[in-house]
Design a protein around this motif. Structure first.
Motif, mmCIF file in Angstrom:
data_model
loop_
_atom_site.group_PDB
_atom_site.id
_atom_site.type_symbol
_atom_site.label_atom_id
_atom_site.label_comp_id
_atom_site.label_asym_id
_atom_site.label_seq_id
_atom_site.Cartn_x
_atom_site.Cartn_y
_atom_site.Cartn_z
ATOM 1 N N ILE A 113 -48.085 27.060 36.339
ATOM 2 C CA ILE A 113 -47.367 27.198 35.069
ATOM 3 C C ILE A 113 -48.299 27.709 33.970
ATOM 4 O O ILE A 113 -47.948 28.600 33.184
ATOM 5 N N PHE A 114 -49.518 27.153 33.909
ATOM 6 C CA PHE A 114 -50.489 27.551 32.891
ATOM 7 C C PHE A 114 -50.850 29.040 33.032
ATOM 8 O O PHE A 114 -50.836 29.800 32.063
ATOM 9 N N PHE B 287 -50.057 22.588 26.097
ATOM 10 C CA PHE B 287 -50.049 22.409 27.550
ATOM 11 C C PHE B 287 -51.205 21.517 27.996
ATOM 12 O O PHE B 287 -51.062 20.708 28.918
ATOM 13 N N GLY B 288 -52.351 21.644 27.333
ATOM 14 C CA GLY B 288 -53.490 20.784 27.668
ATOM 15 C C GLY B 288 -53.195 19.327 27.395
ATOM 16 O O GLY B 288 -53.561 18.440 28.182
ATOM 17 N N VAL B 289 -52.505 19.066 26.255
ATOM 18 C CA VAL B 289 -52.135 17.675 25.931
ATOM 19 C C VAL B 289 -51.178 17.111 26.971
ATOM 20 O O VAL B 289 -51.336 15.986 27.455
ATOM 21 N N THR C 49 -50.757 18.168 30.073
ATOM 22 C CA THR C 49 -51.467 18.031 31.351
ATOM 23 C C THR C 49 -52.332 16.777 31.368
ATOM 24 O O THR C 49 -52.350 16.027 32.354
ATOM 25 N N ALA C 50 -53.031 16.538 30.255
ATOM 26 C CA ALA C 50 -53.872 15.338 30.175
ATOM 27 C C ALA C 50 -53.021 14.072 30.282
ATOM 28 O O ALA C 50 -53.389 13.108 30.977
ATOM 29 N N PHE C 51 -51.847 14.093 29.611
ATOM 30 C CA PHE C 51 -50.951 12.929 29.681
ATOM 31 C C PHE C 51 -50.471 12.687 31.110
ATOM 32 O O PHE C 51 -50.458 11.545 31.595
ATOM 33 N N VAL C 52 -50.080 13.773 31.804
ATOM 34 C CA VAL C 52 -49.594 13.635 33.185
ATOM 35 C C VAL C 52 -50.695 13.098 34.102
ATOM 36 O O VAL C 52 -50.462 12.187 34.919
#
Length: 406
Positions: A18-19, A111-113, A115-118
């Protein structure tokens, strides 16, 4: 554990795809003609000029100025393009910002936030749920094998604390039952050995008297009468041993424990309703519960639930599968719960025996069972200072549990 690792790898791979795809789309947006509206607007103006039509720059937001290059090419600070229209060069100044770096940067941060949460969420799930569950996943199997004799380690975990507590209770119960069974086997073996020794003596005496009478050793009638009395006495002695065996066999061999307390009638009925409403609906059996006045009962709530469940299970097995209903009444200081099932096939003369241990009626047919269900109900009700009885009314079986009101 392996499945969770595979799932984590799949999630990371999906996020990477996705990224990469989103960045590719954002970075290449506006680089084709479809992303350059000034070219389209310039072409439309060129058509109007060639056809001699009037036009207004206000209709073309990307074009800031249009002029003929009659005096040669002129440089300027703005972006422009040149078109040949009817042999005359025209300069089209335009304003267009195709820089997507801000949007790309915002997307990458967002997206980084996410991804980090996931990833943090999956790590927490692994640490708090997956790994602890992996450690205790073998407990039920070991418990079934009888290998868990030591108490389970207590856990304050919000997810598995109660589960481990329940497993430990089950372990204690299985250990208690195992000890009780071993003790019962020991008692039975001791009783058999003791009775075999005790019965052997009077049997030996009877055997001697029988051989003496057979060989005619006693000529005196008075002596024969005395021998007959002795034989009768030894028979009475053996009958006493047999009565002892029967009495021991009819004792409370199940060792049912009851913890008497107080509970609401509504708490009892709500558990029965929650369990049997859907189950009997699937079996196409009409199930109804009459309205009642709530009250506080004396006894063990869990054991009372067990009693009503045993009665309803019998109703399902031996009724005609049409209707089961629960009704209520009061007598003196007692709350009566009547469970009626349609289609009773039990004869009246068998009714007094339905609460005996290991007794099965003529209506059992191919239904499996041990004949202990209603016996357990009666034993539990009496230990809770209650009672239970049954009657046949108009072809229906009615089993009534009598509870003491606190």
């Amino acid at each position: 554990m392996k499945s969770y690792i595979k799932l984590t790898v799949a999630v990371i791979a999906l996020l990477a795809v996705i990224f990469t795809g989103a960045n590719f789309i954002l970075n290449n947006a506006g680089k084709g003609d479809e992303g350059r509206p000034y070219r389209v607007e310039a072409q439309r103006i060129a058509v109007k000029i060639e056809n001699g039509e009037d036009y207004s720059l206000s209709d073309y937001p990307s074009i800031t100025n249009v002029e003929k290059l009659t005096d040669g090419f002129k440089s300027g600070d703005s972006d422009y393009l040149v078109k040949d229209i009817g042999g005359i060069l025209y300069r089209f100044d335009y304003s267009y910002n195709s820089d997507n770096s801000t949007a790309v940067r915002l997307f990458n941060i967002s997206f980084g936030v996410v991804t980090a949460f996931v990833l943090v969420l999956m790590a927490v799930l692994f640490i708090r749920i997956i790994r602890p569950f992996e450690k205790i996943s073998d407990y039920p199997t070991e418990l079934a094998k009888g290998n868990l004799t030591a108490p389970l380690k207590e856990s304050k975990d919000n997810y598995f604390g109660r589960f481990l507590w329940g497993l430990d209770l089950l372990r204690e119960k299985l250990e208690s039952q195992k000890s009780a069974e071993l003790e019962l086997q020991k008692q039975n073996k001791t009783m058999v050995l003791s009775l075999s020794h005790d019965i052997k003596t009077p049997l030996g005496v009877i055997e001697l008297y029988a051989k003496a009478l057979e060989k005619g050793l006693y000529k005196d009638e008075q002596k024969k009468l005395e021998v007959a009395r002795n034989i009768n006495g030894k028979c009475e002695e053996i009958r006493g041993y047999v009565d002892g065996i029967v009495k021991a066999s009819s004792g409370d061999f199940l060792n049912l424990e009851v913890h008497n307390g107080e509970f609401y009638l509504s708490a009892l009925i709500s558990q029965i309703k929650a369990f049997y409403t859907d189950k009997l609906n699937l079996l196409k059996i009409d199930f109804s519960i009459e309205s009642f006045s709530d009250c506080i009962l004396s006894g063990d709530l869990e054991r009372c639930v067990e009693v009503l469940q045993n009665i309803i299970e019998n109703a399902v097995k031996y009724g005609n599968g049409k209707e089961i209903s629960i009704a209520f009444s009061r007598e003196d200081d007692c709350q009566l719960v009547h469970i009626r099932n349609s289609g009773c096939t039990l004869s009246e003369n068998e009714l007094p025996h339905i609460f005996d241990s290991f007794w099965r009626g003529s209506n059992t047919g191919s239904n499996s069972g041990s004949g202990l269900g209603l016996y357990i109900c009666r034993t539990l009700m009496r230990k809770m200072n209650g009672d239970i009885f049954a009657e046949i009314d108009g072809g229906d079986m009615i089993v009534t549990a009598v509870f003491t009101i606190a």
